[in-house]
Design a protein around this motif. Structure first.
Motif, PDB file in Angstrom:
ATOM      1  N   LEU A 246      -4.049   8.519 -50.011  1.00 33.45           N
ATOM      2  CA  LEU A 246      -3.700   9.683 -50.826  1.00 33.45           C
ATOM      3  C   LEU A 246      -4.279  10.963 -50.236  1.00 33.45           C
ATOM      4  O   LEU A 246      -3.600  11.998 -50.166  1.00 33.45           O
ATOM      5  CB  LEU A 246      -4.197   9.485 -52.257  1.00 33.45           C
ATOM      6  N   VAL A 247      -5.542  10.914 -49.805  1.00 29.96           N
ATOM      7  CA  VAL A 247      -6.164  12.106 -49.210  1.00 29.96           C
ATOM      8  C   VAL A 247      -5.395  12.533 -47.973  1.00 29.96           C
ATOM      9  O   VAL A 247      -5.069  13.719 -47.787  1.00 29.96           O
ATOM     10  CB  VAL A 247      -7.646  11.844 -48.865  1.00 29.96           C
ATOM     11  N   VAL A 248      -5.097  11.592 -47.099  1.00 32.98           N
ATOM     12  CA  VAL A 248      -4.378  11.898 -45.866  1.00 32.98           C
ATOM     13  C   VAL A 248      -3.008  12.497 -46.171  1.00 32.98           C
ATOM     14  O   VAL A 248      -2.560  13.449 -45.513  1.00 32.98           O
ATOM     15  CB  VAL A 248      -4.235  10.637 -44.991  1.00 32.98           C
ATOM     16  N   SER A 249      -2.352  11.963 -47.186  1.00 28.82           N
ATOM     17  CA  SER A 249      -1.038  12.479 -47.573  1.00 28.82           C
ATOM     18  C   SER A 249      -1.121  13.933 -48.020  1.00 28.82           C
ATOM     19  O   SER A 249      -0.297  14.775 -47.634  1.00 28.82           O
ATOM     20  CB  SER A 249      -0.445  11.612 -48.698  1.00 28.82           C
ATOM     21  N   HIS A 250      -2.132  14.255 -48.818  1.00 22.73           N
ATOM     22  CA  HIS A 250      -2.294  15.632 -49.294  1.00 22.73           C
ATOM     23  C   HIS A 250      -2.649  16.572 -48.143  1.00 22.73           C
ATOM     24  O   HIS A 250      -2.144  17.704 -48.085  1.00 22.73           O
ATOM     25  CB  HIS A 250      -3.370  15.688 -50.379  1.00 22.73           C
ATOM     26  N   VAL A 251      -3.505  16.133 -47.255  1.00 19.44           N
ATOM     27  CA  VAL A 251      -3.862  16.954 -46.097  1.00 19.44           C
ATOM     28  C   VAL A 251      -2.630  17.219 -45.237  1.00 19.44           C
ATOM     29  O   VAL A 251      -2.410  18.337 -44.765  1.00 19.44           O
ATOM     30  CB  VAL A 251      -4.978  16.282 -45.275  1.00 19.44           C
ATOM     31  N   SER A 252      -1.825  16.194 -45.055  1.00 16.67           N
ATOM     32  CA  SER A 252      -0.604  16.354 -44.262  1.00 16.67           C
ATOM     33  C   SER A 252       0.349  17.349 -44.905  1.00 16.67           C
ATOM     34  O   SER A 252       0.951  18.197 -44.230  1.00 16.67           O
ATOM     35  CB  SER A 252       0.096  14.998 -44.093  1.00 16.67           C
ATOM     36  N   ASP A 253       0.481  17.257 -46.227  1.00 20.58           N
ATOM     37  CA  ASP A 253       1.364  18.190 -46.943  1.00 20.58           C
ATOM     38  C   ASP A 253       0.889  19.625 -46.798  1.00 20.58           C
ATOM     39  O   ASP A 253       1.699  20.552 -46.623  1.00 20.58           O
ATOM     40  CB  ASP A 253       1.431  17.819 -48.429  1.00 20.58           C
ATOM     41  N   GLU A 254      -0.419  19.820 -46.866  1.00 15.64           N
ATOM     42  CA  GLU A 254      -0.972  21.178 -46.809  1.00 15.64           C
ATOM     43  C   GLU A 254      -0.888  21.786 -45.415  1.00 15.64           C
ATOM     44  O   GLU A 254      -0.712  22.989 -45.264  1.00 15.64           O
ATOM     45  CB  GLU A 254      -2.433  21.167 -47.276  1.00 15.64           C
ATOM     46  N   THR A 255      -1.016  20.968 -44.390  1.00 16.25           N
ATOM     47  CA  THR A 255      -1.052  21.487 -43.021  1.00 16.25           C
ATOM     48  C   THR A 255       0.302  21.458 -42.322  1.00 16.25           C
ATOM     49  O   THR A 255       0.514  22.167 -41.338  1.00 16.25           O
ATOM     50  CB  THR A 255      -2.044  20.677 -42.163  1.00 16.25           C
TER      51      THR A 255
END
Length: 475
Positions: A246-255
């Motif tokens: 989940l963290v990686v997914s959110h980071v990917s979405d933001e960047t």
């Protein structure tokens, strides 16, 4: 900061006087007092990314019902403010600190916790939002800092370095095309060599930049592996199984960059090989830049007693405090210094990569992060300077290039297949000793006739592959 203080208690350091208007807490305050080594601080990109990671972690914890929605939303807002740079003054820790980066992780945890508490109507230092229990939930400095390093450098490479390096490549390619008809003497060992076209020389510079782009792009995959979810030693203790995804997914979405959970969390936390790899690629780019700018300095040397085959644009009205009208290659010299710094950074990163890694953690991460991000920024700015202020304005001095090519004794190389190496060397030696041309000596010796000499000693024909003397062989 005011001179008024509040007292905060910490389970490790006890009661600590913290400036009343500070968002950070006791662990940060103690670290500020302990690590007064230099003025070096983490840059904006690193702090921005640290806030982004904390935001993503809070989102994941709320989604997993591990953090109540009110606190989770407040943490997300506070972390977003860190990302946006609203609290940069709260991040004053030296990069020379605990090697895991724990001090800076706790700095972020305390700032975000106190700001989140304020957003919920509580006082700073109240621990209503706890820096460890809430902000750092499911995390460890040992996975947060490596994750922040990878994300920040990966984003910086994409936004600051690759566009400028690519643009420099394109500007050099344009000059290679523009100068393709200009014949000049080649040089090896700083001595005259066989002819080359100025465009061919510049095509080599452009190719160095193209390879540099490829080398930097080759580090993307390694940097996109994130350590988050490994916690202390890579086992993931105290972390929900779905948390890292989940963290990686959110980071990917933001960047806008597709990151992924590390395939092996033990490697991802114990080693910093991806940063060593990136640094090595950047060092190679630095070496390329120094080669190109040194060539530009040599080729433009003069204006009356140097090579003077090209001219660089004037970017400063004077290059000397004592010699009026002197113009120096200031941008090239600045870029050379950037290259030296990046090469030095790579040495520090390489040392930290091998000497800082023991068992399940590398304990030189802060200096690696600082140097890697500095190298990205410096190289990007150096390429931008060259692409903007130097390369487009380079002009060829065609008459000097062609004169030097015509006078070069290395033209005798084209005679060797026709007359043999030894005789060609003898002709060149006599021409140098008697201050005569190759043509004069060859005709005097009655070795070749004028028609053959004109064909063989044509500098332009020597800039392409092949034997010019296939039909003139005497053996």
């Amino acid at each position: 900061m005011t001179e008024d203080y509040r007292i905060e208690s910490d389970s490790l350091v006890g009661d600590v006087k913290v400036p009343e208007d500070a968002l950070y807490g006791p662990q940060t305050q103690v670290a500020l007092e302990n690590f007064n080594i230099s003025e070096l601080r983490f840059d904006r990109e690193f702090i921005r990314t640290l806030g982004l990671v904390k935001d993503a972690a809070a989102r994941a914890n709320v989604e997993l019902d591990l953090l109540d929605e009110a606190r989770g939303e407040a943490i997300q807002q506070a972390a977003g403010e860190v990302t946006d740079g609203e609290h940069d003054d709260e991040f004053q820790l030296n990069i020379f600190q605990l090697g895991s980066g724990t001090n800076t992780n706790m700095n972020a945890n305390e700032v975000i916790a106190n700001r989140a508490a304020e957003l919920l109507g509580e006082e700073r230092g109240s621990r209503h939002v706890h820096p460890n229990d809430h902000v750092n939930k499911g995390q460890s400095s040992n996975d947060v800092i490596p994750t922040t390093i990878h994300v920040s450098t990966r984003v910086a490479v994409e936004s600051q370095l690759l566009p400028e390096l690519t643009r420099l490549q394109e500007e050099l390619e344009a000059k290679a095309t523009a100068f393709d008809d200009i014949v000049k003497t080649g040089r090896t060992h700083l001595q005259d060599a066989t002819p080359i076209r100025l465009g061919q020389e510049f095509s080599g510079y452009a190719s160095q930049m193209e390879h540099g782009v490829e080398r930097i792009e080759g580090t993307r995959d390694s940097l996109e592996e994130l350590a988050i979810g490994g916690t202390a030693v890579g086992t993931g203790l105290n972390t929900h199984p779905e948390f890292p995804e989940l963290v990686v997914s959110h980071v990917s979405d933001e960047t806008g960059i597709t990151f992924r959970e590390a395939e092996n969390h033990f490697e991802a936390q114990a080693a910093r090989d991806a940063i060593v790899e990136l640094s090595g690629a950047m060092k190679t780019v630095a070496v390329s830049l120094m080669k190109v700018t040194n060539d530009l300095r040599w080729l433009s040397s003069g204006p009356r007693s140097g090579l003077g085959e090209i001219s660089l644009p004037t970017v400063q009205p004077s290059g000397s405090s004592i010699m009026p009208g002197k113009l120096n290659p200031v941008i090239c010299e600045a870029v050379n210094q950037v290259a030296a710094q990046v090469i030095g950074n790579d040495t520090a990163i390489t040392t930290a990569g091998h000497a800082g890694g023991n068992f399940e953690i590398n304990v030189m991460k802060p200096v690696m992060a600082y140097n890697a991000l500095q190298s990205v920024q410096l190289l990007g700015s150096a390429c931008e300077l060259l692409a903007d202020q130097i390369v487009p304005g380079i002009e060829a001095k065609t008459n000097i290039c062609e004169r030097n090519a015509d006078r070069s004794l290395s033209l005798v190389t084209a005679l060797a297949p026709a007359v043999g190496y030894d005789l060609a060397a003898s002709i060149a030696g006599e021409a140098l000793a008697e201050d005569e041309t190759l043509e004069e000596v060859t005709l005097k010796r009655n070795v070749l006739d004028q028609e053959k000499l004109d064909r063989l000693l044509d500098p332009r024909r020597m800039t392409s592959r092949g034997y010019l003397a296939d039909e003139d062989r005497s053996d």
